[in-house]
Design a protein around this motif. Sequence first.
Motif, PDB file in Angstrom:
ATOM      1  N   LYS A 155      45.520  35.642  37.212  1.00  0.00           N
ATOM      2  CA  LYS A 155      45.661  36.929  36.533  1.00  0.00           C
ATOM      3  C   LYS A 155      45.977  38.093  37.484  1.00  0.00           C
ATOM      4  CE  LYS A 155      44.377  36.011  32.135  1.00  0.00           C
ATOM      5  NZ  LYS A 155      44.448  34.548  32.246  1.00  0.00           N
ATOM      6  N   PHE A 156      45.494  38.030  38.681  1.00  0.00           N
ATOM      7  CA  PHE A 156      45.764  39.081  39.679  1.00  0.00           C
ATOM      8  C   PHE A 156      45.397  40.478  39.192  1.00  0.00           C
ATOM      9  CE2 PHE A 156      48.174  35.500  41.229  1.00  0.00           C
ATOM     10  CZ  PHE A 156      47.941  35.550  42.593  1.00  0.00           C
ATOM     11  N   CYS A 157      44.183  40.666  38.733  1.00  0.00           N
ATOM     12  CA  CYS A 157      43.683  42.026  38.494  1.00  0.00           C
ATOM     13  C   CYS A 157      43.741  42.729  39.848  1.00  0.00           C
ATOM     14  CB  CYS A 157      42.250  41.986  37.983  1.00  0.00           C
ATOM     15  SG  CYS A 157      42.118  41.096  36.424  1.00  0.00           S
TER      16      CYS A 157
ATOM     17  N   HIS B   6      38.074  35.760  30.072  1.00  0.00           N
ATOM     18  CA  HIS B   6      38.968  36.918  30.065  1.00  0.00           C
ATOM     19  C   HIS B   6      39.343  37.210  28.608  1.00  0.00           C
ATOM     20  CE1 HIS B   6      42.463  39.446  30.713  1.00  0.00           C
ATOM     21  NE2 HIS B   6      42.111  39.542  31.990  1.00  0.00           N
TER      22      HIS B   6
ATOM     23  N   VAL C 231      39.630  37.069  43.868  1.00  0.00           N
ATOM     24  CA  VAL C 231      39.532  35.664  43.452  1.00  0.00           C
ATOM     25  C   VAL C 231      40.863  34.908  43.541  1.00  0.00           C
ATOM     26  CG1 VAL C 231      39.071  34.165  41.448  1.00  0.00           C
ATOM     27  CG2 VAL C 231      37.414  35.904  42.116  1.00  0.00           C
ATOM     28  N   PRO C 232      41.991  35.478  43.052  1.00  0.00           N
ATOM     29  CA  PRO C 232      43.236  34.703  43.138  1.00  0.00           C
ATOM     30  C   PRO C 232      43.606  34.351  44.585  1.00  0.00           C
ATOM     31  CG  PRO C 232      43.495  36.540  41.622  1.00  0.00           C
ATOM     32  CD  PRO C 232      42.182  36.746  42.336  1.00  0.00           C
TER      33      PRO C 232
ATOM     34  N   GLN D 131      36.106  30.763  37.153  1.00  0.00           N
ATOM     35  CA  GLN D 131      36.379  32.192  37.365  1.00  0.00           C
ATOM     36  C   GLN D 131      37.035  32.787  36.137  1.00  0.00           C
ATOM     37  OE1 GLN D 131      37.160  30.216  40.199  1.00  0.00           O
ATOM     38  NE2 GLN D 131      35.605  31.072  41.538  1.00  0.00           N
ATOM     39  N   ASN D 132      37.787  31.952  35.445  1.00  0.00           N
ATOM     40  CA  ASN D 132      38.494  32.408  34.256  1.00  0.00           C
ATOM     41  C   ASN D 132      38.411  31.250  33.264  1.00  0.00           C
ATOM     42  OD1 ASN D 132      41.731  34.045  33.987  1.00  0.00           O
ATOM     43  ND2 ASN D 132      40.018  33.914  32.606  1.00  0.00           N
TER      44      ASN D 132
ATOM     45  N   ARG E 202      44.859  44.462  33.772  1.00  0.00           N
ATOM     46  CA  ARG E 202      44.029  43.580  32.948  1.00  0.00           C
ATOM     47  C   ARG E 202      44.823  42.915  31.830  1.00  0.00           C
ATOM     48  NH1 ARG E 202      39.485  41.234  34.177  1.00  0.00           N
ATOM     49  NH2 ARG E 202      38.663  41.446  32.081  1.00  0.00           N
TER      50      ARG E 202
ATOM     51  N   PHE F 138      42.022  44.728  41.493  1.00  0.00           N
ATOM     52  CA  PHE F 138      40.827  44.970  42.312  1.00  0.00           C
ATOM     53  C   PHE F 138      40.234  43.680  42.886  1.00  0.00           C
ATOM     54  CE2 PHE F 138      39.713  44.640  37.802  1.00  0.00           C
ATOM     55  CZ  PHE F 138      38.867  43.544  37.827  1.00  0.00           C
ATOM     56  N   CYS F 139      40.755  42.510  42.484  1.00  0.00           N
ATOM     57  CA  CYS F 139      39.976  41.271  42.626  1.00  0.00           C
ATOM     58  C   CYS F 139      40.521  40.330  43.697  1.00  0.00           C
ATOM     59  CB  CYS F 139      39.957  40.564  41.272  1.00  0.00           C
ATOM     60  SG  CYS F 139      38.928  39.100  41.252  1.00  0.00           S
TER      61      CYS F 139
ATOM     62  N   CYS G 103      42.359  31.562  39.684  1.00  0.00           N
ATOM     63  CA  CYS G 103      42.801  32.519  38.677  1.00  0.00           C
ATOM     64  C   CYS G 103      44.228  32.967  38.964  1.00  0.00           C
ATOM     65  CB  CYS G 103      41.864  33.722  38.704  1.00  0.00           C
ATOM     66  SG  CYS G 103      42.295  34.922  37.440  1.00  0.00           S
TER      67      CYS G 103
HETATM   68 FE1  SF4 Z   1      40.984  36.720  37.699  1.00  0.00          FE
HETATM   69 FE2  SF4 Z   1      38.757  37.781  36.640  1.00  0.00          FE
HETATM   70 FE3  SF4 Z   1      39.492  38.392  39.134  1.00  0.00          FE
HETATM   71 FE4  SF4 Z   1      40.909  39.313  37.071  1.00  0.00          FE
HETATM   72  S1  SF4 Z   1      38.740  39.785  37.544  1.00  0.00           S
HETATM   73  S2  SF4 Z   1      41.748  38.396  38.929  1.00  0.00           S
HETATM   74  S3  SF4 Z   1      40.760  37.617  35.639  1.00  0.00           S
HETATM   75  S4  SF4 Z   1      38.876  36.392  38.385  1.00  0.00           S
END
Ligand code: SF4
Length: 483
Positions: A190-192, A271, A197-198, A232-233, A310, A194-195, A188
């Motif tokens: 997007k770099f939210c 997303h 995943v990236p 993930q996205n 977001r 809180f997340c 991903c």
């Molecule tokens: Fe990416 Fe979803 Fe995590 Fe946002 S919440 S960084 S869109 S995986």
Amino acid sequence: MDGRDKGRPDRLDWPPGSHRNGMSRPHRVHVKSFGCQMNVYDSHRMADTLAPAGYRETAEAADADLVILNTCHIREKAAEKVYSEIGRIRVLKEEAAAQGRRMVIAVAGCVAQAEGEEIIRRAGAVDLVVGSQNYHRLPGLLARVHAGEQIVDTEFPVDDKFDALAAPRPEAIASRGISAFVTVQEGCDKFCTFCVVPYTRGAEVSRPVEKIAAEVERLAEANVREVTLIGQNVNAYHGLGADGRPATLGKLLHRLAKVPGIVRLRYMTSHPRDMDDDLIAAHGDLPALMPYVHLPVQSGSDRILAAMNRRHTRQDYLDVIARLRATRADLAFTSDFIVGFPGESEDDFRATLTLVEEVGFATAYSFTYSPRPGTPAADMEDQVPDEEKSDRLQRLQAVITRQWRAFNGQFAGRTVEVLLEKPGKLPGQLVGRTPYLQAVQVMAPRLLIGSVVPVTITEIGTNTLFGALAEQPSTRELTAAGA
Ligand code: SF4
Ligand code: SAM
């Protein structure tokens, strides 16, 4: 990376099949998945990749020569669960060693990617830590473990993991049922705030359309009827199309809808910003695309959505929902929510409650905010106290539960299409799913497994619906279903 001979018992021959007297037994691998469906998919691919190296899957960790914990790092509790599971497997490993048998413990997935060496420091019984991009290297890494190394492999490789991973095996597909997951996109950008995943899964990568189509064709040939595309996205999908140009998820769905035998298609997780025209239109155009959309929004407050990075507002989200609803009147939605994000006031939280009321979800997943080390939100001031988070979670879940009951309740007496998946607990009973993933129990002949049949809902249980076949199948249909 680190290589130490631990002087462990090593009766396991390597490579498999190299037993001196030629009487080698298959090695047994137990893969335990934590977290999301992407991990379940990865676990299957790991088992498929290890099969040619002589490994057979076992449901019992105690029997295994290799235990792989495929981990999730999305919330703190998920990561802590892994350490307590390693403790449990360590006991099994010691028992195996006492019998002169070596058990290798591997930690894979996002905790492996995020914590790397730290895992070996905290849990010395672990032999191998392998990041989520490196599963295709498992056979080689295990050979090195058997040669005495303790390995941490969390590099992001340049080679294509999907190309190198083994294709699903027909016998394994059959044992996994008629509904399958296929990863089409990973990572991903997007770099939210809180997340993780990236950081744990890396940058967005999409698989080419024709490679996915070939995998789905293989699944269909092995009697899979429903495919859920995961990522993930997932709606940021931009894999190479047959025309040499990047394809949208909508185009990919159009291609897969043509695969003979595939009667249901789904995708997750999306997303809101990536819900493009192609994907929205696909919901109107493709009967196989199920009218059930998981679209996480996280919060109903614009202030919090901005702090979460977001990149959409509450109104943007509502607009996307309205555009999707315009394609099909029977669309239903689910979502993800985080409560207690840093700085979330009571007013912000109420905005989330009003958004839930405004949309009306079939169900939703809700979490208290869990600070993840290395993410921007973990260092934000104004962290919300735990009691406040728990209180908000309860209040949100009360509204979601009410909506979920109302959604299920409206099916009483209605006839719905059910994809029959497997035998139920009672003799003569089958279990299937509606387009909205509600489980339905129905008395029906076993030959109908894999068929979509109309079922009239007679009773609404807590976690399942009960129904009766709306039409008795003819002998011809039964023969065709069994053919
Ligand atoms: Fe990416 Fe979803 Fe995590 Fe946002 S919440 S960084 S869109 S995986
Ligand atoms: N890509 C999806 C999106 O854009 O919403 C989300 C995928 S994420 C793997 C799954 C869910 O985990 C998120 O929607 C979010 O609700 C939850 N989540 C992620 N990080 C979290 C955190 N730090 N604390 C609590 N929940 C979190």
